[in-house]
Design a protein around this motif. Sequence first.
Motif, PDB file in Angstrom:
ATOM      1  N   THR A 176       0.846  -1.190   0.000  1.00 26.94           N
ATOM      2  CA  THR A 176       0.000   0.000   0.000  1.00 26.94           C
ATOM      3  C   THR A 176       0.880   1.239   0.000  1.00 26.94           C
ATOM      4  OG1 THR A 176      -0.123  -0.005   2.420  1.00 26.94           O
ATOM      5  CG2 THR A 176      -1.907  -1.121   1.236  1.00 26.94           C
ATOM      6  N   GLU A 177       0.246   2.373  -0.194  1.00 25.70           N
ATOM      7  CA  GLU A 177       0.956   3.644  -0.301  1.00 25.70           C
ATOM      8  C   GLU A 177       1.730   3.970   0.981  1.00 25.70           C
ATOM      9  OE1 GLU A 177      -0.691   8.146  -0.885  1.00 25.70           O
ATOM     10  OE2 GLU A 177      -1.412   6.615  -2.271  1.00 25.70           O
ATOM     11  N   ALA A 216       3.239   4.818  -4.577  1.00 24.43           N
ATOM     12  CA  ALA A 216       1.808   5.107  -4.644  1.00 24.43           C
ATOM     13  C   ALA A 216       1.298   4.692  -6.014  1.00 24.43           C
ATOM     14  CB  ALA A 216       1.545   6.595  -4.404  1.00 24.43           C
ATOM     15  N   ASN A 217      -0.022   4.821  -6.210  1.00 24.31           N
ATOM     16  CA  ASN A 217      -0.605   4.605  -7.526  1.00 24.31           C
ATOM     17  C   ASN A 217      -0.009   5.610  -8.507  1.00 24.31           C
ATOM     18  OD1 ASN A 217      -2.912   5.580  -9.548  1.00 24.31           O
ATOM     19  ND2 ASN A 217      -3.195   3.408  -9.153  1.00 24.31           N
ATOM     20  N   MET A 220      -1.738   8.933  -8.951  1.00 29.71           N
ATOM     21  CA  MET A 220      -1.597   9.860  -7.825  1.00 29.71           C
ATOM     22  C   MET A 220      -0.289  10.653  -7.940  1.00 29.71           C
ATOM     23  SD  MET A 220      -4.347   9.389  -6.170  1.00 29.71           S
ATOM     24  CE  MET A 220      -5.628   8.145  -5.931  1.00 29.71           C
ATOM     25  N   LYS A 231      -1.464   9.078   1.556  1.00 33.56           N
ATOM     26  CA  LYS A 231      -2.373   8.503   2.538  1.00 33.56           C
ATOM     27  C   LYS A 231      -1.871   7.099   2.866  1.00 33.56           C
ATOM     28  CE  LYS A 231      -6.564  11.053   1.243  1.00 33.56           C
ATOM     29  NZ  LYS A 231      -7.969  10.927   0.799  1.00 33.56           N
ATOM     30  N   ARG A 234      -3.329   3.461   1.763  1.00 38.07           N
ATOM     31  CA  ARG A 234      -4.199   3.501   0.584  1.00 38.07           C
ATOM     32  C   ARG A 234      -3.679   2.518  -0.461  1.00 38.07           C
ATOM     33  NH1 ARG A 234      -5.292   9.317  -1.899  1.00 38.07           N
ATOM     34  NH2 ARG A 234      -3.029   9.245  -2.186  1.00 38.07           N
ATOM     35  N   SER A 235      -4.567   1.867  -1.155  1.00 40.80           N
ATOM     36  CA  SER A 235      -4.180   0.858  -2.139  1.00 40.80           C
ATOM     37  C   SER A 235      -3.570   1.513  -3.372  1.00 40.80           C
ATOM     38  CB  SER A 235      -5.392   0.022  -2.548  1.00 40.80           C
ATOM     39  OG  SER A 235      -6.241   0.775  -3.408  1.00 40.80           O
ATOM     40  N   SER A 238      -6.803   3.294  -8.508  1.00 40.79           N
ATOM     41  CA  SER A 238      -7.411   4.605  -8.688  1.00 40.79           C
ATOM     42  C   SER A 238      -8.602   4.437  -9.631  1.00 40.79           C
ATOM     43  CB  SER A 238      -6.416   5.616  -9.273  1.00 40.79           C
ATOM     44  OG  SER A 238      -6.212   5.369 -10.657  1.00 40.79           O
ATOM     45  N   SER A 245       1.274   0.524  -9.423  1.00 38.46           N
ATOM     46  CA  SER A 245       2.172   1.140  -8.447  1.00 38.46           C
ATOM     47  C   SER A 245       3.376   1.768  -9.137  1.00 38.46           C
ATOM     48  CB  SER A 245       2.628   0.100  -7.420  1.00 38.46           C
ATOM     49  OG  SER A 245       3.193  -1.031  -8.064  1.00 38.46           O
TER      50      SER A 245
END
Length: 362
Positions: A176-177, A216-217, A220, A231, A234-235, A238, A245
């Motif tokens: 995750t993020e 992160a995604n 993002m 965050k 967060r997964s 999106s 990722s």
Amino acid sequence: MKTYMVVRRFIFMIPVFMLFSSALLSADNIERHQGNFVLKLIEDSGAFSLGYQPESGSYKDFFSSYDAYASTYLEVKIGSSIYRLNRDSSVQFSMYEEAKNIGFSYYTGKDVDIQLNFSFCPGFDGVTQGAVKVEITVFNNSAVQQQVSLKGVFDTILGENSGIHFLTSRRPFVGTEISFNSMDLDKWIRSSDGNVSVQFLLNGTGITVPQTVVVANKDMLDNAAWEPVVKPGRSFNSVFSYNNSAVCILWAPVSLTPMTKSTISFYLSYAANGQVPPDTRFLGAEETISPLNENNEIVYQDENGVTYTVGALTAAQLDPKYIEDLLNRIRRLEDDPEHIDRIEILRLNAELDAILEKIRRQ
């Protein structure tokens, strides 16, 4: 040495013969190999790619090939203006090729130019392991001081199908993020599918310490904000993409006086056949930087490991009166803590060290 694509002006630190000879040449991708590992510069997008081509079997990318690999990129912030160094219509670029290095020169139109340089690290077989040094040099060709920041976004893909997006030296799973404000303990970030792996070496000898590292995604990280809004937990999903990722590396801003440059360095190591990519042990112990390089230029580092290169020493700087004035300037700055300019004090002290080193060598 070969240079690809006509450029619109001369960068003072790059030999002119790199820049004039390609008017009649059609620019092509540049490709270099370290055994079965492949590094490519993509002429169409000003982007780069890394991958693995086994002797038998299909080629494996380490980063997404979307949009001619342009989803992996560098950004530069000059003052308050942000430029993406590929796919940005205001940024021109050229590719260059030397015996041991290949790279891009990017021209922002703000008298701040960037050179992205790659050089393979010796000592690896290139079949199961390898590494490449990445150097990003910022040139201030203007007559004024420039505040410059650099960021890299790397659209990793190997870990997305493995169930384990990333690993670090102390985290066996990053799904995750998360934001890292220091790489002292985590040291590196790895993306792997279990067979082939790529690893960002972000702490160690000769490596510029990042200010922040974010996973992160990808969407993002692609928004307009310079620093990603994180965050934790967060997964990597999106509304635009699933399980997508990426790694974002931000380095501390540098303040460049006219006609100076600074260099940020890190390494990408990689492995195949289920092997583990090399860590920073192959870089050896930290070496002390001499205040003078082979070109008689003043060189120093700040506390983040950013390397600065000032101009070459002149005969006037060796004059005792100049040295006395330099000492007085340093004292005045140090005696004014409310308005202290740390970068300027570092620069002046480096100049003093270089002068004393030059006198010692004579």
